[in-house]
Design an enzyme around this catalytic site. Structure first.
Site, PDB file in Angstrom:
ATOM      1  CB  ALA A 139      73.819  30.471  39.302  1.00 38.78           C
ATOM      2  CB  ALA A 140      77.178  29.515  35.184  1.00 35.61           C
ATOM      3  CG  ASP A 180      78.661  24.989  44.077  1.00 35.33           C
ATOM      4  OD1 ASP A 180      79.446  24.374  44.805  1.00 35.33           O
ATOM      5  OD2 ASP A 180      78.408  24.635  42.913  1.00 35.33           O
ATOM      6  CB  CYS A 222      83.571  19.977  43.341  1.00 37.96           C
ATOM      7  SG  CYS A 222      84.093  21.224  42.171  1.00 37.96           S
TER       8      CYS A 222
HETATM    9  C1  LIG Z   1      81.612  25.946  40.939  1.00 37.26           C
HETATM   10  S1  LIG Z   1      80.832  26.907  39.745  1.00 37.26           S
HETATM   11  C2  LIG Z   1      79.161  26.779  40.211  1.00 37.26           C
HETATM   12  C3  LIG Z   1      78.506  25.499  39.767  1.00 37.26           C
HETATM   13  C4  LIG Z   1      76.998  25.569  39.908  1.00 37.26           C
HETATM   14  N1  LIG Z   1      76.604  25.871  41.248  1.00 37.26           N
HETATM   15  C5  LIG Z   1      76.343  24.271  39.477  1.00 37.26           C
HETATM   16  O1  LIG Z   1      76.109  23.406  40.330  1.00 37.26           O
HETATM   17  O2  LIG Z   1      76.038  24.102  38.300  1.00 37.26           O
HETATM   18  C6  LIG Z   1      81.208  28.515  40.250  1.00 37.26           C
HETATM   19  C7  LIG Z   1      80.600  29.582  39.376  1.00 37.26           C
HETATM   20  O3  LIG Z   1      80.697  30.815  40.093  1.00 37.26           O
HETATM   21  C8  LIG Z   1      80.979  31.850  39.191  1.00 37.26           C
HETATM   22  N2  LIG Z   1      81.553  32.970  39.984  1.00 37.26           N
HETATM   23  C9  LIG Z   1      82.824  33.130  40.387  1.00 37.26           C
HETATM   24  N3  LIG Z   1      82.954  34.264  41.101  1.00 37.26           N
HETATM   25  C10 LIG Z   1      81.728  34.832  41.163  1.00 37.26           C
HETATM   26  C11 LIG Z   1      81.216  36.016  41.758  1.00 37.26           C
HETATM   27  N4  LIG Z   1      82.010  36.855  42.425  1.00 37.26           N
HETATM   28  N5  LIG Z   1      79.907  36.293  41.618  1.00 37.26           N
HETATM   29  C12 LIG Z   1      79.082  35.443  40.931  1.00 37.26           C
HETATM   30  N6  LIG Z   1      79.523  34.316  40.338  1.00 37.26           N
HETATM   31  C13 LIG Z   1      80.825  34.002  40.453  1.00 37.26           C
HETATM   32  C14 LIG Z   1      81.928  31.204  38.220  1.00 37.26           C
HETATM   33  O4  LIG Z   1      81.986  31.930  37.013  1.00 37.26           O
HETATM   34  C15 LIG Z   1      81.319  29.818  38.068  1.00 37.26           C
HETATM   35  O5  LIG Z   1      80.400  29.810  37.017  1.00 37.26           O
END
Ligand SMILES: C[S@@+](CC[C@H](N)C(=O)[O-])C[C@H]1O[C@@H](n2cnc3c(N)ncnc32)[C@H](O)[C@@H]1O
Length: 511
Positions: A265-266, A335, A395
């Site tokens: 989400a972040a 995402d 992306c």
């Molecule tokens: C591409 S960013 C997401 C961007 C977000 N969807 C937005 O539009 O603001 C991917 C995020 O997934 C998190 N992430 C990576 N692996 C993960 C996992 N196994 N479980 C949950 N989050 C994860 C990363 O830390 C990162 O913050």
């Protein structure tokens, strides 16, 4: 580029998170005070802008050296800790643009001892100012040291121009430049706080603004419009979000009252878009693995005013789909972390030393690792029992993170009753035709749309039409398929590549 004048009169830069202070920052305050308040106005602002820019430059160069930039140049600048944003951004971009020249000049001039080499980022910034910047007086110890060697620097630059057979620095830069992608500034109206027409009315007081013809909550402003300090941005009424990234949540079409997981989400841009589409009704579980990114996620949510989001600092792969608390989850937005190759231009990555013109992300080991996680996460999402829809988005422009991931999970998806559905059928730029049904997928083209983005939608239950992978099961969303889809089918030829430029070219030929 003209460096903007700053209005700040009395400040000391705050720290970038977890960044060491190697650039004379510890001495900065003392140095100014030692000067008995001799630094005035522009001098003082320029002195601090150079140090702020040097701190960001250090983070950028260290990340780039490890091929693991912690954040884009823009997002580093827009951290709250950088206070003199306009001046720092301009100085940083200009220094990066001239960096290969500055490095060559410094090497030829051979004026740096160990002490100054330890502060090389500040040195780069100051040398930029001395050789190419505006003629502002340079105050500070590092500045004085480099000014003493101005003649050596200038003669090294002259020598470099003659070696490269050019007359001006502009010509020297042109040798290394990549094309500029000038895209409109998109803003998404946060309909939880403001309606689209009111936002349009407000923004039109100062800018030329248009509504987007695909996404009703999206407004289009001229390229380069800086809205970071706009009251509507600061109060969360509008969010600066690209068109491509604003297509993911509507592709999922979450209904008010649904339970939705945003799996990665972040910083939360898509989470709050989901909340707006759901009118804050129902429940969103915003899952984020990294603790340090959870704060940013919470800040975004608070700013948006959404009231139906529960934040979970957890690995999405550890969420048990059989746990009764997830038995009613209707939709998942996935995402995941990706190479970000589609946003390289808007992130200003082309300014980084590792990216020379035309060079692509060829680190296959890294791409394979990312694709393995992406596939695993998508397979995991398919296991939630009440799920009706899943959006997978990246992306990235790499086939390996996009079509290849989707293709590899189709058999499992079908075994769970899912099929590929076709969001935004009127959108012309579709998936690479590497498998039957890839015309359901959405791509955006960095050259045409400013960002390279990818969206796939899996749906269960609501079978409507006969497109894509399984002729009896595919859903058409947001309209009917265009004539070009039929033409694309006729023209389809086998094409497999991980070279993004070939992929764009192919897309152009097919459309
Ligand atoms: C591409 S960013 C997401 C961007 C977000 N969807 C937005 O539009 O603001 C991917 C995020 O997934 C998190 N992430 C990576 N692996 C993960 C996992 N196994 N479980 C949950 N989050 C994860 C990363 O830390 C990162 O913050």
């Amino acid at each position: 580029m003209q460096r903007p004048k700053t209005k700040r009169s009395n400040f000391f830069p705050l720290e970038l998170a977890k960044t060491p202070k190697p650039l004379g920052m510890k001495k900065a305050k003392k140095s100014v005070e030692e000067n008995g308040g001799k630094f005035r106005g522009a001098e003082r602002s320029a002195y601090f802008a150079r140090r702020e820019a040097a701190k960001v430059l250090r983070v950028v160069l260290e990340g780039d050296a490890k091929r693991r930039a912690p954040a884009s140049i823009k997002s580093l600048i827009y951290q709250p800790s950088v206070r003199n944003k306009k001046a720092t951004f301009a100085l940083l971009c200009e220094t990066l643009k001239h960096l290969p020249i500055i490095m060559d000049v410094l090497e030829a001039a051979s004026i740096l001892n160990t002490k100054w080499k330890r502060q090389r980022e500040l040195v780069y910034i100051i040398v930029y100012d001395i050789l190419f910047g505006q003629a502002v007086p340079l105050v500070g110890d590092a500045e004085k040291y480099l000014m003493r060697h101005e003649d050596a620097l200038r003669s090294a630059l002259k020598q470099l121009l003659s070696q490269r057979n050019v007359k001006t620095v502009k010509q020297l830069i042109a040798l290394q430049e990549v094309p500029d992608v000038s895209v409109p500034r998109y803003v998404r109206v946060n309909t939880l706080k403001l309606d689209v027409d009111s936002a349009l009315f407000e923004l039109q007081k100062n800018y030329s603004v248009q509504k987007d013809n695909l996404l009703p909550e999206l407004l289009i402003l001229p390229p380069g419009t800086d809205l970071h300090d706009h009251p509507l941005v600061k109060n969360g009424s509008i969010f600066m979000q690209g068109k491509a990234s604003s297509m993911a949540a509507p592709a999922l079409s979450p209904q008010p009252g649904w339970e939705v997981i945003d799996a990665c989400a972040a910083p939360g841009n898509k989470t709050i878009h989901l909340a707006a589409l759901m009118m804050s009704r129902g429940k969103i579980i915003a899952c984020e693995l990294k603790k340090e990114r959870v704060k940013r996620l919470k800040d975004t949510i608070n700013l948006s005013g959404a009231s139906n989001i529960q934040v979970l600092n957890e690995d999405f792969l550890n969420i048990n789909p059989k746990d009764p608390s997830y038995s009613k989850v209707n939709a998942i937005l996935l995402d995941p972390s990706c190479s970000g190759s589609g946003t390289a231009a808007s992130r200003l990555d082309h300014l980084l030393p590792s990216k020379t013109a035309g060079q692509q992300d060829t680190d296959m080991e890294r791409l394979n690792k990312l694709a393995t996680f992406q596939r695993k996460a998508l397979q995991h999402a398919l296991l939630f029992p009440a799920l009706e829809r899943i959006v997978y988005s990246t992306c990235s422009i790499n086939q390996i993170e996009n079509e290849d991931v989707i293709k590899s999970v189709i058999p499992i998806a079908e075994s769970h009753g899912f099929h590929l559905a076709k969001p935004f059928p009127e959108w012309q730029c579709r998936g690479l035709p590497v498998f039957e049904g890839s015309e359901c997928l959405i791509r955006t083209d960095p050259a045409k749309h400013g960002e390279g983005f990818f969206i796939a939608l899996f749906a269960r239950k609501d079978a409507i039409s006969s497109e894509c992978s399984n002729k009896n099961k595919t859903t058409i969303l947001h309209g009917t398929p265009g004539i070009k889809d039929a033409q694309r089918k006729k023209k389809r030829i086998p094409f497999i590549s991980t070279n993004p430029f070939k992929m764009w070219l192919y897309d152009q030929l097919m459309l």
